[in-house]
Design a protein around this motif. Structure first.
Motif, PDB file in Angstrom:
ATOM      1  N   TYR A   1      -5.631  -8.595  -3.803  1.00  0.00           N
ATOM      2  CA  TYR A   1      -4.775  -9.588  -4.461  1.00  0.00           C
ATOM      3  C   TYR A   1      -5.620 -10.634  -5.186  1.00  0.00           C
ATOM      4  N   GLN A   2      -6.681 -11.090  -4.535  1.00  0.00           N
ATOM      5  CA  GLN A   2      -7.548 -12.097  -5.143  1.00  0.00           C
ATOM      6  C   GLN A   2      -8.197 -11.552  -6.414  1.00  0.00           C
ATOM      7  N   ARG A   3      -8.653 -10.330  -6.362  1.00  0.00           N
ATOM      8  CA  ARG A   3      -9.326  -9.727  -7.519  1.00  0.00           C
ATOM      9  C   ARG A   3      -8.393  -9.645  -8.726  1.00  0.00           C
TER      10      ARG A   3
ATOM     11  N   ILE B   1      -5.794  -5.045 -16.641  1.00  0.00           N
ATOM     12  CA  ILE B   1      -5.497  -3.936 -15.732  1.00  0.00           C
ATOM     13  C   ILE B   1      -5.490  -2.650 -16.546  1.00  0.00           C
ATOM     14  N   ASP B   2      -6.273  -1.674 -16.100  1.00  0.00           N
ATOM     15  CA  ASP B   2      -6.372  -0.380 -16.776  1.00  0.00           C
ATOM     16  C   ASP B   2      -5.253   0.523 -16.251  1.00  0.00           C
ATOM     17  N   THR B   3      -4.151   0.572 -16.985  1.00  0.00           N
ATOM     18  CA  THR B   3      -2.974   1.322 -16.536  1.00  0.00           C
ATOM     19  C   THR B   3      -3.271   2.809 -16.400  1.00  0.00           C
ATOM     20  N   ALA B   4      -3.996   3.372 -17.353  1.00  0.00           N
ATOM     21  CA  ALA B   4      -4.299   4.808 -17.315  1.00  0.00           C
ATOM     22  C   ALA B   4      -5.107   5.154 -16.064  1.00  0.00           C
ATOM     23  N   ALA B   5      -6.048   4.298 -15.705  1.00  0.00           N
ATOM     24  CA  ALA B   5      -6.845   4.549 -14.502  1.00  0.00           C
ATOM     25  C   ALA B   5      -5.990   4.465 -13.243  1.00  0.00           C
ATOM     26  N   LEU B   6      -5.052   3.513 -13.205  1.00  0.00           N
ATOM     27  CA  LEU B   6      -4.146   3.405 -12.063  1.00  0.00           C
ATOM     28  C   LEU B   6      -3.325   4.669 -11.888  1.00  0.00           C
ATOM     29  N   ILE B   7      -2.805   5.175 -12.983  1.00  0.00           N
ATOM     30  CA  ILE B   7      -1.971   6.379 -12.916  1.00  0.00           C
ATOM     31  C   ILE B   7      -2.792   7.589 -12.478  1.00  0.00           C
ATOM     32  N   ALA B   8      -3.988   7.717 -13.034  1.00  0.00           N
ATOM     33  CA  ALA B   8      -4.856   8.836 -12.645  1.00  0.00           C
ATOM     34  C   ALA B   8      -5.198   8.773 -11.162  1.00  0.00           C
TER      35      ALA B   8
ATOM     36  N   PRO C   1       0.816  -1.223   0.000  1.00  0.00           N
ATOM     37  CA  PRO C   1       0.000   0.000   0.000  1.00  0.00           C
ATOM     38  C   PRO C   1       0.850   1.274   0.000  1.00  0.00           C
ATOM     39  N   MET C   2       2.090   1.160   0.466  1.00  0.00           N
ATOM     40  CA  MET C   2       2.954   2.340   0.565  1.00  0.00           C
ATOM     41  C   MET C   2       3.513   2.790  -0.775  1.00  0.00           C
ATOM     42  N   THR C   3       3.112   2.141  -1.875  1.00  0.00           N
ATOM     43  CA  THR C   3       3.456   2.704  -3.187  1.00  0.00           C
ATOM     44  C   THR C   3       2.903   4.130  -3.298  1.00  0.00           C
ATOM     45  N   LEU C   4       1.801   4.388  -2.617  1.00  0.00           N
ATOM     46  CA  LEU C   4       1.210   5.726  -2.675  1.00  0.00           C
ATOM     47  C   LEU C   4       2.004   6.748  -1.867  1.00  0.00           C
ATOM     48  N   LEU C   5       3.011   6.290  -1.126  1.00  0.00           N
ATOM     49  CA  LEU C   5       3.900   7.189  -0.373  1.00  0.00           C
ATOM     50  C   LEU C   5       5.292   7.241  -0.996  1.00  0.00           C
TER      51      LEU C   5
ATOM     52  N   SER D   1      -3.177  -2.232  -5.632  1.00  0.00           N
ATOM     53  CA  SER D   1      -3.445  -2.346  -7.064  1.00  0.00           C
ATOM     54  C   SER D   1      -2.311  -1.742  -7.888  1.00  0.00           C
ATOM     55  N   LEU D   2      -1.833  -0.580  -7.475  1.00  0.00           N
ATOM     56  CA  LEU D   2      -0.713   0.049  -8.173  1.00  0.00           C
ATOM     57  C   LEU D   2       0.532  -0.824  -8.084  1.00  0.00           C
ATOM     58  N   ALA D   3       0.764  -1.392  -6.901  1.00  0.00           N
ATOM     59  CA  ALA D   3       1.936  -2.247  -6.698  1.00  0.00           C
ATOM     60  C   ALA D   3       1.868  -3.502  -7.552  1.00  0.00           C
TER      61      ALA D   3
END
Length: 445
Positions: A145-147, A424-431, A78-82, A117-119
Motif C-alpha cells: 500500500y505504501q509503495r 501503475i503498469d496495467t499490462a504487467a498487472l494483467i500478465a 490479496p484474494m483478488t487472485l482467487l 497490487s491488482l486490487a
C-alpha cells in the motif's frame, strides 16, 4: 486600492458540482477545491477560487461531480487472485472446502503483494482511495500500500490455528505488535486487529486483543453475526450469541468494526448504538453466499454508524464500491419494506464518511472539508447513462458506474488521470494475474 495577491496552492480542482458529504446531502454547484501539501485548504465557488489562488496545477471538470474518495470498509484484497475460483456455494462450504485449501498452497508474501497490487489498480479505477484490509502478512500488505501511495488500515490477524503467517497464539501476537510498531505514525498506513470471527477465535485470544486494543488504541475489525448458523453454533458452544460473548469479553465498544451483522435482534441493535459500534454492510457478498440480510434500516434509525465494504473479490466478485453502494441502498429498502430507508445521501455517506468513522480516520478523510486530506474522486456526469441530470446525489448512487470515474487523488497526488492509472503498469498487472491463474489451476487439478 490594489487587488489582493493570489495565494499559491499546489492544486485547484474545479468541478460542476462538489459533493462534500458533510454537511449531509449538500451539493455545491460550480465549486472548486484548493489543495496545498496534500491538505484541503479551501472549498469555494470557482470564480472566487480563480481570484484567490494561483495554482501550480488546475484541473477543470465542469461536467463532473467531485466527491470524497470512496472508503472500502471491509475487504480481503490479496484474494483478488482467487476471483471466481469457487462460486455459487454456501459460506462454510466455500470457505472450508475451497478457499482455505487453496490458500494453504499459495499464501505467502508474493501472493499477498501481487493480490494487493491488482486490487489497488481496480479500486483506483472505481474511485476508492482507502481500504480496511483483513488478511495475512500485514507487513507485506503495508509495504505494498505504501509503495502505491494508497491509504489503508491493515489488519493484524489472529486465528486459532496455524497459518503461513504464524503457528501459535503467542506468535500471532508477537508478530502483530512488531508490525504495528514498524508502521506506527505512518501517513498512509495504519493498523487494526483482525480476529477472523467468533467461531475461530478463543475467549483467551479475544481478551488479549481487547487488552492490546485498549493499550494501543487500535480498532478491532471482525466478521460477526454473518449467518444465522454462526449465531446458533455460538449458542450451542458458548451459551451466548456472538455479540453477547464479545460484550462479556469487553469488545463491544467504539473501536469495534462489526462486519456483516445479518442476524441481529432489536436489543443487539440498541447495544451497538449505545456503545458506538460501527457496522460494515457487505450486501453483494452476503447475497452471493446467501448469508442473510443486514437490517440497515433499523441500524440507521437507531443511530448506528454504517459503512460499506465489498468483502473480498473471491466472494463478491469485484471491488466496485459504486455497485456495492447502489445494492446497499436498494436492498435496505426491500428488507425494511420501506422505500424511504437508507436514502441516496445516506448511502453515499456510508460509502465515504461512514467508512472513515468506522476506521477511526474521519478526522482525516471521508468528506471534503478544510483541513482534511485531499482524497478525492471526479465522476463524469455528462454521459448517456447519467442524463438527464435532475439530482446529483441520486445520480451518483442509482445511475453512476465506476467507469464514470475520471480522476482520483490521494493526499493531493494524482492516482488516476482521465481514466489512466498513474505510475501503475496495467499490462504487467494483467500478465501477473494470468500467471497466478495458472498456478492456482494446477493446484486445483
Amino acid at each position: 486600492m490594489t487587488d489582493a495577491i493570489p495565494q499559491p496552492c499546489d492544486l485547484l480542482i474545479e468541478a460542476g458540482w462538489v459533493v462534500p458529504v458533510q454537511p449531509h446531502g449538500v451539493v455545491l454547484e460550480d465549486h472548486a477545491v484548493a489543495v496545498t501539501d496534500g491538505v484541503i485548504v479551501a472549498v469555494l465557488p470557482v470564480a472566487d477560487a480563480r481570484a484567490r489562488f494561483a495554482a501550480k496545477h488546475t484541473v477543470a471538470r465542469p461536467h463532473a461531480a467531485l466527491i470524497p474518495g470512496l472508503v472500502n470498509a471491509h475487504t480481503h484484497n490479496p484474494m483478488t487472485l482467487l476471483r471466481g475460483v469457487a462460486d455459487d456455494l454456501p459460506l462454510m462450504e466455500w470457505l472450508q472446502g475451497h478457499i482455505w485449501p487453496i490458500e494453504g498452497e499459495v499464501i505467502g508474501p508474493d501472493f499477498v503483494a501481487d493480490g494487493v497490487s491488482l486490487a489497488i489498480a481496480e479500486m483506483l479505477r472505481g474511485g476508492t482511495t482507502c481500504a480496511n484490509e483483513n488478511y495475512f502478512f500485514p507487513d507485506v500488505q503495508a509495504a505494498t500500500y505504501q509503495r502505491h501511495g494508497f491509504r489503508a488500515r491493515v489488519g493484524l490477524p489472529v486465528i486459532d490455528f496455524p497459518t503461513a503467517w504464524a503457528k501459535t497464539d503467542d506468535e500471532y501476537f508477537d508478530r502483530a505488535i512488531e508490525v504495528h510498531d514498524q508502521w506506527r505514525g505512518d501517513a498512509l498506513v495504519s493498523m487494526a486487529f483482525v480476529p477472523h470471527a467468533p467461531y475461530t477465535v478463543s475467549d483467551a485470544n479475544f481478551e488479549r486483543i481487547r487488552m492490546f486494543s485498549d493499550q494501543l488504541d487500535l480498532p478491532v475489525h471482525l466478521h460477526t453475526h454473518e449467518t444465522e448458523h454462526e449465531v446458533q453454533e455460538s449458542q450451542q458452544k458458548h451459551g451466548q450469541r456472538p455479540l453477547a460473548r464479545l460484550d462479556r469479553l469487553g469488545l463491544v465498544n467504539d473501536r469495534l468494526i462489526a462486519v456483516h451483522m445479518t442476524a441481529l435482534t432489536d436489543t443487539e441493535i440498541a447495544l451497538c448504538a449505545q456503545r458506538g459500534v460501527s457496522v460494515v454492510h457487505c450486501p453483494e457478498s452476503n447475497l452471493k453466499l446467501a448469508s442473510g440480510f443486514c437490517p440497515v434500516g433499523k441500524l440507521e434509525q437507531a443511530g448506528v454508524n454504517i459503512a460499506i465494504g465489498t468483502d473480498g473479490a473471491a466472494s463478491n466478485n469485484d471491488l466496485d464500491m459504486f455497485g456495492e453502494t447502489r445494492t446497499a441502498a436498494q436492498l435496505a429498502k426491500a428488507v425494511a419494506g420501506d422505500a424511504t430507508v437508507f436514502s441516496a445521501a445516506s448511502a453515499l455517506r456510508a460509502a465515504t464518511l461512514g467508512g472513515a468513522r468506522a476506521m477511526g480516520l474521519d478526522d482525516r478523510i471521508g468528506s471534503i472539508e478544510v483541513g482534511k486530506q485531499a482524497d478525492l474522486a471526479c465522476v463524469d456526469l455528462e454521459q448517456v447513462e447519467t442524463q438527464p441530470l435532475h439530482h446529483v446525489v441520486s445520480q451518483l448512487v442509482y445511475a453512476t458506474g465506476r467507469h464514470h470515474v475520471t480522476d482520483v487523488w490521494i493526499g493531493g497526488k494524482a492516482k488516476l488521470r482521465q481514466r489512466e492509472l498513474v505510475d501503475i503498469d496495467t499490462a504487467a498487472l494483467i500478465a501477473n494475474a494470468k500467471q497466478w491463474r495458472k498456478r492456482i489451476a494446477a493446484i486445483r487439478g
